[in-house]
Design a protein around this motif. Structure first.
Motif, PDB file in Angstrom:
ATOM      1  N   ASP A   1       0.844  -1.209   0.000  1.00  0.00           N
ATOM      2  CA  ASP A   1       0.000   0.000   0.000  1.00  0.00           C
ATOM      3  C   ASP A   1       0.875   1.253   0.000  1.00  0.00           C
ATOM      4  O   ASP A   1       0.621   2.207  -0.756  1.00  0.00           O
ATOM      5  CB  ASP A   1      -0.914   0.015   1.222  1.00  0.00           C
ATOM      6  CG  ASP A   1      -2.017  -1.043   1.131  1.00  0.00           C
ATOM      7  OD1 ASP A   1      -2.306  -1.486   0.005  1.00  0.00           O
ATOM      8  OD2 ASP A   1      -2.571  -1.419   2.191  1.00  0.00           O
TER       9      ASP A   1
ATOM     10  N   ASP B   1       2.575   1.790  -3.341  1.00  0.00           N
ATOM     11  CA  ASP B   1       1.664   2.323  -4.359  1.00  0.00           C
ATOM     12  C   ASP B   1       1.417   3.812  -4.155  1.00  0.00           C
ATOM     13  O   ASP B   1       1.132   4.547  -5.113  1.00  0.00           O
ATOM     14  CB  ASP B   1       0.323   1.579  -4.309  1.00  0.00           C
ATOM     15  CG  ASP B   1       0.429   0.175  -4.886  1.00  0.00           C
ATOM     16  OD1 ASP B   1       1.368  -0.072  -5.657  1.00  0.00           O
ATOM     17  OD2 ASP B   1      -0.432  -0.677  -4.545  1.00  0.00           O
TER      18      ASP B   1
ATOM     19  N   ALA C   1       1.448  -4.983  -8.183  1.00  0.00           N
ATOM     20  CA  ALA C   1       0.216  -5.639  -8.623  1.00  0.00           C
ATOM     21  C   ALA C   1       0.412  -7.154  -8.706  1.00  0.00           C
ATOM     22  O   ALA C   1      -0.463  -7.928  -8.271  1.00  0.00           O
ATOM     23  CB  ALA C   1      -0.224  -5.087  -9.975  1.00  0.00           C
TER      24      ALA C   1
ATOM     25  N   ARG D   1       0.596  -8.661  -5.198  1.00  0.00           N
ATOM     26  CA  ARG D   1      -0.753  -8.734  -4.618  1.00  0.00           C
ATOM     27  C   ARG D   1      -1.525  -9.921  -5.187  1.00  0.00           C
ATOM     28  O   ARG D   1      -2.245 -10.623  -4.475  1.00  0.00           O
ATOM     29  CB  ARG D   1      -1.522  -7.452  -4.919  1.00  0.00           C
ATOM     30  CG  ARG D   1      -1.121  -6.244  -4.113  1.00  0.00           C
ATOM     31  CD  ARG D   1      -2.003  -5.066  -4.486  1.00  0.00           C
ATOM     32  NE  ARG D   1      -1.532  -3.836  -3.876  1.00  0.00           N
ATOM     33  CZ  ARG D   1      -1.819  -3.455  -2.633  1.00  0.00           C
ATOM     34  NH1 ARG D   1      -2.576  -4.238  -1.874  1.00  0.00           N
ATOM     35  NH2 ARG D   1      -1.358  -2.312  -2.151  1.00  0.00           N
ATOM     36  N   LEU D   2      -1.382 -10.153  -6.515  1.00  0.00           N
ATOM     37  CA  LEU D   2      -2.124 -11.233  -7.138  1.00  0.00           C
ATOM     38  C   LEU D   2      -1.634 -12.604  -6.665  1.00  0.00           C
ATOM     39  O   LEU D   2      -2.413 -13.556  -6.595  1.00  0.00           O
ATOM     40  CB  LEU D   2      -2.029 -11.131  -8.669  1.00  0.00           C
ATOM     41  CG  LEU D   2      -3.135 -11.861  -9.438  1.00  0.00           C
ATOM     42  CD1 LEU D   2      -4.506 -11.347  -9.032  1.00  0.00           C
ATOM     43  CD2 LEU D   2      -2.938 -11.709 -10.944  1.00  0.00           C
TER      44      LEU D   2
ATOM     45  N   ALA E   1     -11.858  -9.705  -5.558  1.00  0.00           N
ATOM     46  CA  ALA E   1     -10.702  -8.827  -5.347  1.00  0.00           C
ATOM     47  C   ALA E   1      -9.661  -9.020  -6.450  1.00  0.00           C
ATOM     48  O   ALA E   1      -9.066  -8.050  -6.940  1.00  0.00           O
ATOM     49  CB  ALA E   1     -10.087  -9.105  -3.970  1.00  0.00           C
ATOM     50  N   ALA E   2      -9.433 -10.289  -6.858  1.00  0.00           N
ATOM     51  CA  ALA E   2      -8.456 -10.566  -7.913  1.00  0.00           C
ATOM     52  C   ALA E   2      -8.928  -9.979  -9.240  1.00  0.00           C
ATOM     53  O   ALA E   2      -8.135  -9.399 -10.001  1.00  0.00           O
ATOM     54  CB  ALA E   2      -8.238 -12.068  -8.040  1.00  0.00           C
TER      55      ALA E   2
ATOM     56  N   GLU F   1     -10.937  -7.392  -9.643  1.00  0.00           N
ATOM     57  CA  GLU F   1     -10.819  -5.930  -9.573  1.00  0.00           C
ATOM     58  C   GLU F   1      -9.382  -5.488  -9.777  1.00  0.00           C
ATOM     59  O   GLU F   1      -9.120  -4.476 -10.438  1.00  0.00           O
ATOM     60  CB  GLU F   1     -11.345  -5.444  -8.226  1.00  0.00           C
ATOM     61  CG  GLU F   1     -12.861  -5.568  -8.090  1.00  0.00           C
ATOM     62  CD  GLU F   1     -13.348  -5.168  -6.705  1.00  0.00           C
ATOM     63  OE1 GLU F   1     -12.493  -4.934  -5.822  1.00  0.00           O
ATOM     64  OE2 GLU F   1     -14.585  -5.103  -6.498  1.00  0.00           O
ATOM     65  N   LEU F   2      -8.452  -6.245  -9.209  1.00  0.00           N
ATOM     66  CA  LEU F   2      -7.034  -5.898  -9.385  1.00  0.00           C
ATOM     67  C   LEU F   2      -6.657  -5.977 -10.863  1.00  0.00           C
ATOM     68  O   LEU F   2      -5.994  -5.068 -11.402  1.00  0.00           O
ATOM     69  CB  LEU F   2      -6.163  -6.846  -8.563  1.00  0.00           C
ATOM     70  CG  LEU F   2      -4.652  -6.556  -8.519  1.00  0.00           C
ATOM     71  CD1 LEU F   2      -4.047  -7.060  -7.223  1.00  0.00           C
ATOM     72  CD2 LEU F   2      -3.918  -7.171  -9.705  1.00  0.00           C
TER      73      LEU F   2
ATOM     74  N   GLY G   1      -7.861  -3.240 -12.988  1.00  0.00           N
ATOM     75  CA  GLY G   1      -7.158  -1.987 -12.749  1.00  0.00           C
ATOM     76  C   GLY G   1      -5.807  -1.897 -13.419  1.00  0.00           C
ATOM     77  O   GLY G   1      -5.185  -0.823 -13.445  1.00  0.00           O
ATOM     78  N   VAL G   2      -5.318  -3.018 -13.972  1.00  0.00           N
ATOM     79  CA  VAL G   2      -4.022  -3.001 -14.669  1.00  0.00           C
ATOM     80  C   VAL G   2      -4.210  -2.376 -16.046  1.00  0.00           C
ATOM     81  O   VAL G   2      -5.093  -2.776 -16.813  1.00  0.00           O
ATOM     82  CB  VAL G   2      -3.450  -4.434 -14.805  1.00  0.00           C
ATOM     83  CG1 VAL G   2      -2.149  -4.402 -15.607  1.00  0.00           C
ATOM     84  CG2 VAL G   2      -3.202  -5.044 -13.433  1.00  0.00           C
TER      85      VAL G   2
END
Length: 422
Positions: free
Chosen positions: A240, A243, A254, A257-258, A301-302, A304-305, A308-309
């Motif tokens: 966090d 970022d 990213a 996180r994945l 959540a995955a 959405e991530l 966002g890429v």
């Protein structure tokens, strides 16, 4: 149609072709007539256009009669042809045997380095991924080639091979192994495979066997490291912060996180393409994983991530290189960045693959059906999946406390007394 035969000489006849010419005369087909074993034989010779003449036919007839008189040689053209065929077949067989022996000698002269070159082209390049090929090349160049490369494959002994395998091991003053087992195990497996192929390819006689057959494979103790929930939380806090202040590239944060959200292998994510993601189905389809094709569910959540890429037109990779966005993000870049991230989080002895172990353990702790967890991790066998599942110390302690409380209660419970009427 009647065929007219003309006697050209005693025992020699011919017939003329009705249309075909040989020079100014019709082409003639010659045969000879003679007796063998009390039977009259008529045997064909051939056409004049093929070189047959009365004189040549007479010479063959004389040889056959001479063989009959002396008992030496073939007494008929058929027997002569059969003998010629047998001699030709025997000669061909002898030549094949000679060539095979020559090839065996040539194979027996091959050095282990020559076997390795073939192994690279026919085995590693076909069966292994680029990172595995690179690792095999490293082990060969550093560990095996200096000691065994120049030796003929057939001359490598058990002592030679075992010494190469033991070389990476680190010993204490008492001679106990204190390190290097993983590297030694890698050397063992590669060298064993190369020597196995040397046997199959004939560079080493099969009766010699594999010199590592009786050498025990060094095995590193299984890593029991399990990330704690607080440690994963600390890593997420560092991500966090990165970022916010851009201390780490967004592509790197990213992908890390994945890994936490999906438990995927880092190699799977670095080769992930946009075409593999099924947003409508909440799935990702990996065409080429360690176990082949794999379909994995994706959490909200995955998804959405991934949404966002930022996409780049014409580039299939989801996670792109920092230096050249047309290429995929490299493992080396992510690995170096993760070292900084976990250090900032205060998490020791942790790799990206350790996160996959944590993810698998969480799936096992939260569902009773292992197939559910395996669908998330992509494992095909229950045994492989369980290798990734670790005992959670906190859960084990809580369970031990529950059992202790139960046993204590059982010990204090008063016995039930039933009064009998007399």
């Amino acid at each position: 149609m009647t065929v007219t035969w003309t006697t050209a000489a005693p025992g020699i006849r011919y017939r003329e072709h009705p249309t075909r010419r040989h020079g100014v005369k019709p082409d003639r087909y010659y045969v000879i007539r003679h007796r063998v074993g009390g039977r009259r034989l008529e045997e064909a010779l051939g056409w004049a256009s093929e070189g047959w003449t009365v004189q040549k036919a007479a010479e063959h007839l004389v040889k056959l009669k001479e063989a009959k008189r002396t008992g030496e040689g073939e007494t008929s053209l058929r027997a002569r042809r059969e003998r010629a065929g047998a001699d030709k077949a025997a000669a061909a067989k002898a030549e094949a045997i000679r060539q095979e022996a020559e090839e065996r000698r040539a194979r027996a002269e091959k050095t282990l380095s020559e076997v390795w070159e073939r192994y690279l082209k026919e085995i590693a390049a076909v069966e292994n991924k680029p990172r595995t090929v690179a690792e095999k090349k490293r082990i060969w160049a550093r560990r095996i080639e200096p000691a065994l490369g120049k030796l003929k494959a057939m001359d490598v002994t058990e002592d030679d091979a075992a010494a190469v395998v033991r070389a990476p091991l680190k010993l204490d003053d008492a001679g106990a192994v204190v390190g290097g087992r993983a590297e030694a195990g890698n050397v063992y497996r590669l060298l064993h495979h190369v020597l196995k192929m040397a046997l199959i390819w004939g560079a080493r006689p099969r009766e010699l066997g594999n010199p590592l057959e009786n050498v025990k494979e060094p095995k590193a103790p299984r890593r029991q490291r399990l990330l704690l929930g607080d440690e994963v939380g600390a890593i997420l806090k560092v991500l966090d912060a990165a970022d916010t202040d851009l201390s780490e590239p967004p592509m790197v944060t990213a992908v890390v996180r994945l890994v936490i959200l999906t438990g995927c292998r880092i190699s799977e994510l670095l080769t992930l393409t946009w075409g593999a993601i099924r947003f409508e189905e909440a799935e990702v389809h990996f065409d080429d994983t360690k176990t082949g094709f794999s379909r994995r569910p994706l959490s909200t959540a995955a998804l959405e991530l991934l949404q966002g890429v930022e996409r780049m037109p014409g580039v299939p990779w989801v996670f792109r290189s920092i230096d050249d966005p047309r290429k995929q993000l490299s493992y080396h870049t992510v690995e170096k960045a993760f070292r900084r991230i976990r250090k900032a989080a205060g998490v020791e002895k942790c790799s990206l693959h350790t996160i996959r172990h944590w993810f698998a353990t969480q799936t096992a702790n939260n569902v009773s059906n292992p197939r559910v967890g395996m669908s998330l991790t992509g494992h095909r066998s229950h045994a492989a999946y369980m290798n990734y599942v670790h005992g959670d110390k906190a859960q084990a302690l809580a369970l031990a406390d529950q059992i202790a409380a139960l046993s204590s209660a059982l010990g204090k419970r008063p016995e039930k007394v039933v009064k009998l009427k007399g």
